[in-house]
Design an enzyme around this catalytic site. Structure first.
Site, PDB file in Angstrom:
ATOM      1  N   VAL A   9       0.863  -1.199   0.000  1.00  0.00           N
ATOM      2  CA  VAL A   9       0.000   0.000   0.000  1.00  0.00           C
ATOM      3  C   VAL A   9       0.890   1.237   0.000  1.00  0.00           C
ATOM      4  O   VAL A   9       1.765   1.365   0.851  1.00  0.00           O
ATOM      5  CB  VAL A   9      -0.894   0.060   1.268  1.00  0.00           C
ATOM      6  N   GLU A  38      -0.366   0.212 -16.916  1.00  0.00           N
ATOM      7  CA  GLU A  38      -0.147  -1.050 -17.624  1.00  0.00           C
ATOM      8  C   GLU A  38      -0.873  -1.002 -18.965  1.00  0.00           C
ATOM      9  O   GLU A  38      -1.763  -0.171 -19.171  1.00  0.00           O
ATOM     10  CB  GLU A  38      -0.755  -2.197 -16.816  1.00  0.00           C
ATOM     11  N   LYS A  82      -6.032  -2.180  -1.672  1.00  0.00           N
ATOM     12  CA  LYS A  82      -5.161  -1.444  -0.743  1.00  0.00           C
ATOM     13  C   LYS A  82      -5.980  -0.900   0.427  1.00  0.00           C
ATOM     14  O   LYS A  82      -5.547  -0.964   1.580  1.00  0.00           O
ATOM     15  CB  LYS A  82      -4.470  -0.300  -1.487  1.00  0.00           C
ATOM     16  N   GLY A 131       6.242   2.924  -8.576  1.00  0.00           N
ATOM     17  CA  GLY A 131       7.536   3.018  -9.257  1.00  0.00           C
ATOM     18  C   GLY A 131       8.524   2.078  -8.598  1.00  0.00           C
ATOM     19  O   GLY A 131       8.429   1.803  -7.394  1.00  0.00           O
TER      20      GLY A 131
HETATM   21  N1  NAP Z   1       5.650  -1.468  -9.901  1.00  0.00           N
HETATM   22  C1  NAP Z   1       5.199  -0.713  -8.908  1.00  0.00           C
HETATM   23  O1  NAP Z   1       5.251   0.518  -8.957  1.00  0.00           O
HETATM   24  C2  NAP Z   1       4.644  -1.361  -7.671  1.00  0.00           C
HETATM   25  C3  NAP Z   1       4.251  -0.536  -6.593  1.00  0.00           C
HETATM   26  C4  NAP Z   1       3.766  -1.134  -5.421  1.00  0.00           C
HETATM   27  C5  NAP Z   1       3.647  -2.513  -5.369  1.00  0.00           C
HETATM   28  N2  NAP Z   1       3.998  -3.268  -6.447  1.00  0.00           N
HETATM   29  C6  NAP Z   1       3.848  -4.714  -6.342  1.00  0.00           C
HETATM   30  O2  NAP Z   1       5.127  -5.325  -6.445  1.00  0.00           O
HETATM   31  C7  NAP Z   1       4.995  -6.621  -7.053  1.00  0.00           C
HETATM   32  C8  NAP Z   1       5.920  -6.695  -8.266  1.00  0.00           C
HETATM   33  O3  NAP Z   1       5.520  -5.688  -9.175  1.00  0.00           O
HETATM   34  P1  NAP Z   1       6.443  -5.321 -10.453  1.00  0.00           P
HETATM   35  O4  NAP Z   1       5.925  -4.016 -10.943  1.00  0.00           O
HETATM   36  O5  NAP Z   1       7.872  -5.463 -10.120  1.00  0.00           O
HETATM   37  O6  NAP Z   1       5.994  -6.481 -11.448  1.00  0.00           O
HETATM   38  P2  NAP Z   1       6.768  -6.977 -12.766  1.00  0.00           P
HETATM   39  O7  NAP Z   1       7.626  -5.888 -13.299  1.00  0.00           O
HETATM   40  O8  NAP Z   1       5.759  -7.581 -13.644  1.00  0.00           O
HETATM   41  O9  NAP Z   1       7.751  -8.109 -12.209  1.00  0.00           O
HETATM   42  C9  NAP Z   1       7.311  -9.396 -11.842  1.00  0.00           C
HETATM   43  C10 NAP Z   1       8.459 -10.361 -12.049  1.00  0.00           C
HETATM   44  O10 NAP Z   1       8.041 -11.643 -11.603  1.00  0.00           O
HETATM   45  C11 NAP Z   1       8.207 -12.581 -12.653  1.00  0.00           C
HETATM   46  N3  NAP Z   1       7.141 -13.570 -12.605  1.00  0.00           N
HETATM   47  C12 NAP Z   1       5.818 -13.331 -12.746  1.00  0.00           C
HETATM   48  N4  NAP Z   1       5.129 -14.484 -12.623  1.00  0.00           N
HETATM   49  C13 NAP Z   1       6.036 -15.451 -12.391  1.00  0.00           C
HETATM   50  C14 NAP Z   1       5.926 -16.847 -12.185  1.00  0.00           C
HETATM   51  N5  NAP Z   1       4.744 -17.473 -12.202  1.00  0.00           N
HETATM   52  N6  NAP Z   1       7.068 -17.543 -11.983  1.00  0.00           N
HETATM   53  C15 NAP Z   1       8.258 -16.928 -11.981  1.00  0.00           C
HETATM   54  N7  NAP Z   1       8.428 -15.609 -12.171  1.00  0.00           N
HETATM   55  C16 NAP Z   1       7.313 -14.872 -12.373  1.00  0.00           C
HETATM   56  C17 NAP Z   1       8.150 -11.778 -13.935  1.00  0.00           C
HETATM   57  O11 NAP Z   1       8.825 -12.455 -14.965  1.00  0.00           O
HETATM   58  P3  NAP Z   1       8.590 -12.082 -16.518  1.00  0.00           P
HETATM   59  O12 NAP Z   1       9.603 -11.063 -16.829  1.00  0.00           O
HETATM   60  O13 NAP Z   1       8.760 -13.374 -17.217  1.00  0.00           O
HETATM   61  O14 NAP Z   1       7.168 -11.573 -16.648  1.00  0.00           O
HETATM   62  C18 NAP Z   1       8.855 -10.489 -13.528  1.00  0.00           C
HETATM   63  O15 NAP Z   1      10.251 -10.602 -13.639  1.00  0.00           O
HETATM   64  C19 NAP Z   1       3.503  -6.773  -7.395  1.00  0.00           C
HETATM   65  O16 NAP Z   1       2.850  -7.442  -6.359  1.00  0.00           O
HETATM   66  C20 NAP Z   1       3.013  -5.326  -7.457  1.00  0.00           C
HETATM   67  O17 NAP Z   1       1.637  -5.181  -7.194  1.00  0.00           O
HETATM   68  C21 NAP Z   1       4.501  -2.731  -7.594  1.00  0.00           C
END
Ligand code: NAP
Length: 444
Positions: A151, A209, A224, A321
Site C-alpha cells: 500500500v 499497464e 489497498k 515506481g
Molecule cells: N511497480 C510498482 O510501482 C509497484 C508498486 C507497489 C507494489 N507493487 C507490487 O510489487 C509486485 C511486483 O511488481 P512489479 O511491478 O515489479 O511487477 P513486474 O515488473 O511484472 O515483475 C514481476 C516479475 O516476476 C516474474 N514472474 C511473474 N510471474 C512469475 C511466475 N509465475 N514464476 C516466476 N516468475 C514470475 C516476472 O517475470 P517475466 O519477466 O517473465 O514476466 C517479472 O520478472 C507486485 O505485487 C506489485 O503489485 C509494484
C-alpha cells in the site's frame, strides 16, 4: 448482503516458539531470496548489491526463464534459479515475494512460511485476499510476514497505522491510493485533455499497464483500502464488497464544473467506522482544490488518517515506481531483521460494508431535444426529496452539459433518481454522480 465472521482454515505447521529474531541470525547478515526480478525486484536487488548493507545479503534470485534476467552487477555468489524448491530448501532466512498476482504468489508465500522462512511482499492482491490467514500462519510458524510496500509505495501508510498511530482509536482513512488514476485525473485537470488522452500518456510513461482495468475500475485501490482498513479498524474487510465507481466516465467538463465550487476530481478511497459498520467506497470524487488530496498530482499518493485523539495525519509521496517501492521493501527487510513492527494475527470479525453518504455532484449530458429537460430534472430530484445546493453554469454546444451540486442523501435514493433521469428524452448519457468529499485536514 449477509456477511459472516472470517475464520481462516489453514494446515497446522510444526509448532515453533514465536521468536522475533533468531539469535544465530543476529550474528550474521540475513540471507534474502528474491522471487521476481521485474520492476520492483530489480530495484531492490540494486539497493542490496550496489549500496550493500552489512545486515542484508542477497543469496538467491528466482524468476521464470531466469537466464534472460541475469545482470553483471549482481554478485557472483548469488544463485539464479527457476526452481522455487531450491529457494524453499535453501538456508535463506527471508523470502522476498515480488512476482505479483495471486497465483502462484500466494502458494509461494504459504510454503515459505511453512518451511521456516519469514516473508516480505509488496503483493496487494494476496494480502487483501489471504492476509489474515497468512499472518496467522506466520505467527504459528514463528516467522514474520511484512507487506508495507503493498500500500502506498514509499509512503509508509501501513507503518503509520500499525505503529505510529496504533495508540489511538482510528476512525477514518481517506486518500489517493492509486497513482495511475491520480496521474490521469491530475493531467486532465492541468491540460484539459480527455481521459483517453491522459491514459495514453500514462501508458507511454510507464505509469499505467497496457491493461489498466483494475486501476480505472477501482479494484487496485479497493485491495489497498481493505489492507489498511483491516489494520486500522482491527477487522476483516472484503475488498470485493467495497462499492466502486470507474473513473472512465469523467470528462473535461467535470473539472470545469468542479472548479465552479472550488473543487477538482480525484479517485478517492474512503473508509470510515460508523457504529458497527464500515462506510467505504472507491471512485472519482470532488475534493477541494486547495486540500491535500486536491493538491496531489501525477502518480503521487496522499492519505489522511483520522484518529480519535490524534486528529488528522497526512502522509503523501511517491506511491509507485520501482525505486520508491523498493525503499518500502528494504525497510520491511530491515524491520524483519530488527524484529520490530509485527502485527498481531488475532482472528478478525468481518465488518459489514455500506456506501459513504455525502453531498453529490450531478452532471447530465444532453443532445438534440433539450426543452423541458431542466425542469424535468428539478421535478425528479424534488420527488425523491433531493435538495439542489447549486445549479452550475451550463456549457457545451453540440452536447449541452448541466451540472448541479446536491445536498447529502442516501446512495439508494440517488440511484433511483439517476435511473429516472437517464430515461429523460434528450439525455444522451447516463447521469454522472460523484460524491463531494471534504478532505481538508481537520474538516468534519
Ligand atoms: N511497480 C510498482 O510501482 C509497484 C508498486 C507497489 C507494489 N507493487 C507490487 O510489487 C509486485 C511486483 O511488481 P512489479 O511491478 O515489479 O511487477 P513486474 O515488473 O511484472 O515483475 C514481476 C516479475 O516476476 C516474474 N514472474 C511473474 N510471474 C512469475 C511466475 N509465475 N514464476 C516466476 N516468475 C514470475 C516476472 O517475470 P517475466 O519477466 O517473465 O514476466 C517479472 O520478472 C507486485 O505485487 C506489485 O503489485 C509494484
Amino acid at each position: 448482503m449477509a456477511l459472516t465472521a472470517y475464520v481462516p482454515s489453514i494446515p497446522q505447521p510444526a509448532k515453533r516458539p514465536a521468536s522475533r529474531v533468531q539469535p544465530a541470525v543476529a550474528q550474521r547478515p540475513s540471507k534474502i531470496a528474491l522471487l521476481g526480478f521485474g520492476t520492483v525486484g530489480r530495484a531492490v536487488a540494486e539497493i542490496l548489491c550496489r549500496e550493500p548493507r552489512p545486515e542484508l545479503q542477497l543469496t538467491h534470485v528466482f524468476n521464470r526463464n531466469v537466464q534472460r534476467k541475469r545482470v553483471g552487477w549482481v554478485h557472483d555468489s548469488v544463485t539464479w534459479t527457476q526452481d522455487v524448491n531450491e529457494i524453499l530448501n535453501s538456508t535463506a532466512d527471508v523470502v522476498l515475494e515480488l512476482i505479483g498476482g495471486l497465483d502462484p504468489a500466494y502458494e509461494f508465500i504459504r510454503r515459505a512460511l511453512l518451511s521456516g522462512k519469514s516473508v516480505v511482499t509488496a503483493n496487494k492482491h494476496v494480502m487483501a485476499k489471504y492476509g489474515p490467514e497468512l499472518l496467522l500462519l506466520a505467527h504459528q510458524t514463528g516467522q514474520r510476514l511484512e507487506y508495507g510496500a503493498s500500500v502506498g509505495g514509499a509512503v509508509p501508510v501501513l507503518t503509520a497505522v500499525q505503529q505510529g498511530l496504533s495508540g489511538d482509536r482510528l476512525l477514518r482513512i481517506c486518500g489517493i491510493l492509486n497513482g495511475t488514476c491520480n496521474y490521469i485525473l491530475s493531467n486532465m485537470e492541468r491540460n484539459g485533455t480527455t481521459l483517453a488522452g491522459a491514459l495514453h500518456k500514462a501508458q507511454q510513461l510507464g505509469y499505467a499497464e497496457s491493461d489498466p482495468s483494475d486501476d480505472v475500475n477501482g479494484l487496485d485501490a479497493a485491495c489497498k483500502l481493505a489492507i489498511v482498513a483491516r489494520s486500522a479498524f482491527h477487522a476483516q474487510v472484503n475488498a470485493f464488497h467495497i462499492p466502486r465507481q470507474s473513473i472512465l466516465e469523467i470528462q473535461p467538463a467535470d473539472f470545469r464544473y468542479a472548479r465552479q465550487v472550488g473543487c477538482t476530481v480525484r479517485q478517492v478511497s474512503h473508509a470510515e467506522l460508523t457504529g458497527k459498520r464500515l462506510c467505504a467506497s472507491v471512485g472519482p470524487a470532488l475534493v477541494p482544490l486547495n486540500s491535500a488530496l486536491g493538491n496531489s498530482i501525477d502518480n503521487d499518493n496522499a492519505v489522511l488518517i483520522r484518529g480519535e485523539k490524534s486528529g488528522d495525519t497526512l502522509l503523501a509521496g511517491k506511491g509507485a515506481g520501482g525505486q520508491p517501492t523498493a525503499v518500502a521493501v528494504v525497510s520491511d527487510l530491515l524491520s524483519v531483521r530488527q524484529g520490530s513492527g509485527a502485527e498481531s494475527p488475532s482472528l478478525l470479525t468481518m465488518l459489514p460494508i455500506a456506501p459513504v453518504k455525502s453531498a453529490h455532484y450531478l452532471r447530465l449530458s444532453m443532445s438534440g431535444k433539450r426543452s423541458g429537460v431542466i425542469s424535468a430534472v428539478r421535478r425528479i430530484l424534488a420527488d425523491h426529496g433531493i435538495g439542489i445546493s447549486k445549479v452550475l453554469e451550463r456549457e457545451g454546444k453540440n452536447t449541452l452539459h448541466a451540472g448541479y451540486t446536491l445536498q447529502s442523501c442516501s446512495p439508494a435514493t440517488l440511484n433511483k433518481a439517476a435511473m429516472q433521469l437517464s430515461k429523460l428524452e434528450g439525455v444522451s448519457q447516463r447521469p454522472l454522480l460523484l460524491p463531494i468529499l471534504s478532505t481538508h485536514i481537520g474538516d468534519k
